[in-house]
Design a protein around this motif. Structure first.
Motif, PDB file in Angstrom:
ATOM      1  N   THR A 197      40.632  28.934  39.743  1.00 11.85           N
ATOM      2  CA  THR A 197      39.792  30.127  39.594  1.00 11.85           C
ATOM      3  C   THR A 197      39.428  30.346  38.128  1.00 11.85           C
ATOM      4  O   THR A 197      38.256  30.563  37.785  1.00 11.85           O
ATOM      5  CB  THR A 197      40.518  31.365  40.152  1.00 11.85           C
ATOM      6  N   LEU A 225      47.304  36.101  42.353  1.00 12.07           N
ATOM      7  CA  LEU A 225      46.268  36.462  41.378  1.00 12.07           C
ATOM      8  C   LEU A 225      46.705  37.637  40.515  1.00 12.07           C
ATOM      9  O   LEU A 225      46.460  37.654  39.306  1.00 12.07           O
ATOM     10  CB  LEU A 225      44.968  36.805  42.105  1.00 12.07           C
ATOM     11  N   GLY A 238      48.289  35.580  37.749  1.00 12.24           N
ATOM     12  CA  GLY A 238      47.024  35.496  37.016  1.00 12.24           C
ATOM     13  C   GLY A 238      46.760  36.672  36.114  1.00 12.24           C
ATOM     14  O   GLY A 238      45.936  36.577  35.204  1.00 12.24           O
ATOM     15  N   VAL A 242      45.310  30.193  40.805  1.00 13.45           N
ATOM     16  CA  VAL A 242      44.896  30.774  39.523  1.00 13.45           C
ATOM     17  C   VAL A 242      44.203  29.732  38.660  1.00 13.45           C
ATOM     18  O   VAL A 242      43.161  30.004  38.049  1.00 13.45           O
ATOM     19  CB  VAL A 242      46.105  31.375  38.776  1.00 13.45           C
ATOM     20  N   GLY A 248      43.637  41.466  43.625  1.00 16.27           N
ATOM     21  CA  GLY A 248      43.324  40.170  44.185  1.00 16.27           C
ATOM     22  C   GLY A 248      41.929  40.177  44.791  1.00 16.27           C
ATOM     23  O   GLY A 248      41.326  41.230  45.016  1.00 16.27           O
TER      24      GLY A 248
END
Length: 514
Positions: A428, A222, A226, A425, A231
């Motif tokens: 999400t 993340l 990301g 990622v 995270g």
């Protein structure tokens, strides 16, 4: 309606961390500030704590001695609610219980003038419900600061069902005058940030529950792929697992158990065990003295492929093509190699030298593609320092090694995770984009305010609509639709708003897709 005049006294009721922070913000802005707490002596202690923080600002040369001394004269503890009679704004930051807040505001109405603006800093209760007990509910507005209030710029200005537009405007402009960035939103469960942000916790927790990866690896993906500041696991440890889970449950219940907001069972177990995060010494991670922080699973070095063949373009990952060339890898444009039954030549993929294929994360598993590897979404493929890969049981070891070597040649650490559709990622971000569209369609806020709120309130690398434009109009809809086909619980079902957005092509765009 303009901001409150700086000569107007502001009161803060409730002197915990948030109350002290709000008082500091109003004080530094130039208002006389009165602090009240129902516990005797607590207001005086809070005032001393605020002044001590101003002393530290002076020591760090972030505030002049003259400004501090002037602020000192404007701050006073209040011995009773009656001492707040002349205030133009009262902000409450007391315990998150509806009855407690209603009782407080009813008492305040007997003290302050009818034109005094009342504000609740609630993060989980309905502003409408809080104001429902008041004689003049139109003057109650939500002023939701983020912790720590003196540092974080965002303030959600929440209008309840009965809030007067003039009250919301005055609160909005006052927050702006205090140096904050206010966003206007309707009274909805979670307001704006806590509503749109739920997938940032839910999807990583679901990946963990599916045994796709451990918390340290998911957090690293993340952050490093990301582009998120923290995270989900480390952030909830910082917030407090009990606090984060309470907000999740509140939003879920308020939306009548909507599957999109379903709480996490592993997080429930964490709370039940008393592992609340940093404040208890243990959460997802161990913070006790001597405990070692686990690192993410990182693949060992692998040989780079001599060449790759790109088919159909790579959509959001298109930058990988010039990056590969810059790394000295021969890039061949799709010549039909590697097309599998049921796929089109335009399906985005990279065919590796051994014949295996590398696909962007989507709604399918690697197992369904045979000798294939999936790679996760990155906020910026050039700046990303880590990429997650997933392989299925039918993926040849050589394919995994070649895919790993490719991304390592591009300067990335590689984490190989379980075969999870949508990966980490990608799913999400897709769900965040969906909830953002849903919120705007239902009048919660504007697109601009949603983007501002998510960038400033929770430090996202981009607002959901900024990300949506970068990924493509129908990217999130296609991914969520595919995930919903696999799991019809409704958890990943795209909202009607996202569906409409994905299909709302302009005439020029529609011609280009025909």
């Amino acid at each position: 309606m303009t901001a409150l005049d700086l000569s107007s006294p502001v009161a803060v009721v409730g002197t915990g961390t948030m109350g002290q922070g709000i008082a500091q913000v109003a004080l530094v802005a130039g208002h006389p500030v009165r602090l009240y707490d129902a516990v005797p002596g607590r207001a005086r202690e809070a005032a001393d704590a605020v002044l001590a923080r101003l002393d530290r600002l002076v020591a760090k040369e972030r505030m002049t001695e003259a400004a501090r001394d002037a602020a000192r004269t404007r701050l006073a503890p209040a011995g009773s609610l009656a001492d707040l009679a002349g205030c133009a704004l009262v902000v409450e930051a007391v315990v998150e219980r509806l009855e407690t807040k209603q009782e407080l505001f009813r008492a305040l109405e007997d003290v302050v003038a009818d034109d005094c603006l009342l504000a609740t800093n609630t993060s989980s209760l309905s502003v409408t419900a809080v104001g429902g007990a008041l004689r003049l509910p139109g003057r109650l507005v939500g002023l939701h600061f983020f912790n720590p209030a003196p540092l974080l710029p965002l303030v959600e200005v929440v209008s309840g069902f009965a809030t007067d537009a003039s009250s919301a405007t005055r609160a909005h402009e006052t927050a702006r005058a205090w140096g904050k960035t206010p966003v206007a939103c309707a009274d909805t469960p979670g307001f704006l940030v806590n509503r749109v942000a739920r997938p940032f916790y839910a999807e990583p927790f679901a990946a963990y529950e599916a045994r796709a990866a451990d918390p340290a690896t998911i957090d690293a993906v993340l952050r490093e792929s990301g582009g998120f500041r923290m995270g989900a696991f480390e952030l909830t440890d910082l917030i407090g697992q009990d606090v984060n889970e309470s907000v999740t449950h509140s939003v879920w219940r308020s939306f009548f158990h909507d599957a999109r907001f379903t709480p996490s069972l592993p997080q429930r177990r964490l709370v039940e065990s008393g592992r609340l995060g940093r404040k208890s010494g243990q959460g997802w991670y161990d913070y006790r003295d001597g405990a070692e922080r686990p690192g993410p699973h990182t693949a060992p070095p692998a040989g780079r492929p001599a060449h790759i063949t790109v088919h159909g373009g790579l959509g959001p990952a298109r930058e990988l093509v010039p990056m590969a060339r810059e790394a000295g890898i021969e890039v061949r444009e799709g010549a039909g190699t590697g097309v599998r039954e049921g796929e089109e030549a335009s399906d985005p993929r990279v065919v590796l030298p051994g014949g295996g294929a590398l696909y962007p994360a989507g709604g399918r598993t690697a197992a369904e593609r045979g000798d294939a590897v999936h790679f996760d979404l990155a906020f910026d493929y050039r700046r990303a320092t880590r990429i997650a890969l997933s392989a299925g049981p039918g993926t040849a070891p050589r394919t995994v090694e070649e895919a790993t070597g490719l991304f390592q040649a591009l300067g990335k650490e590689v984490s190989v995770i379980g075969d999870l559709p949508g990966m980490i990622v990608a799913r999400t971000v897709a769900r965040i984009v969906d909830l953002a569209h849903d919120a705007v369609a239902k009048g919660v806020a504007t697109e601009e305010d949603v983007d501002t709120a998510m960038r400033l309130g929770v430090n996202y690398p981009a607002g959901p609509f900024e990300w949506d434009r970068a990924l493509g109009r129908d990217w999130a809809h296609r991914l969520l639709s595919a995930l919903h086909e696999r799991d019809a619980s409704g958890r990943c079902a795209p909202s009607p708003a996202l569906h409409a957005h994905a299909h709302a092509y302009t005439p020029d765009e529609r011609e280009g897709t025909s």
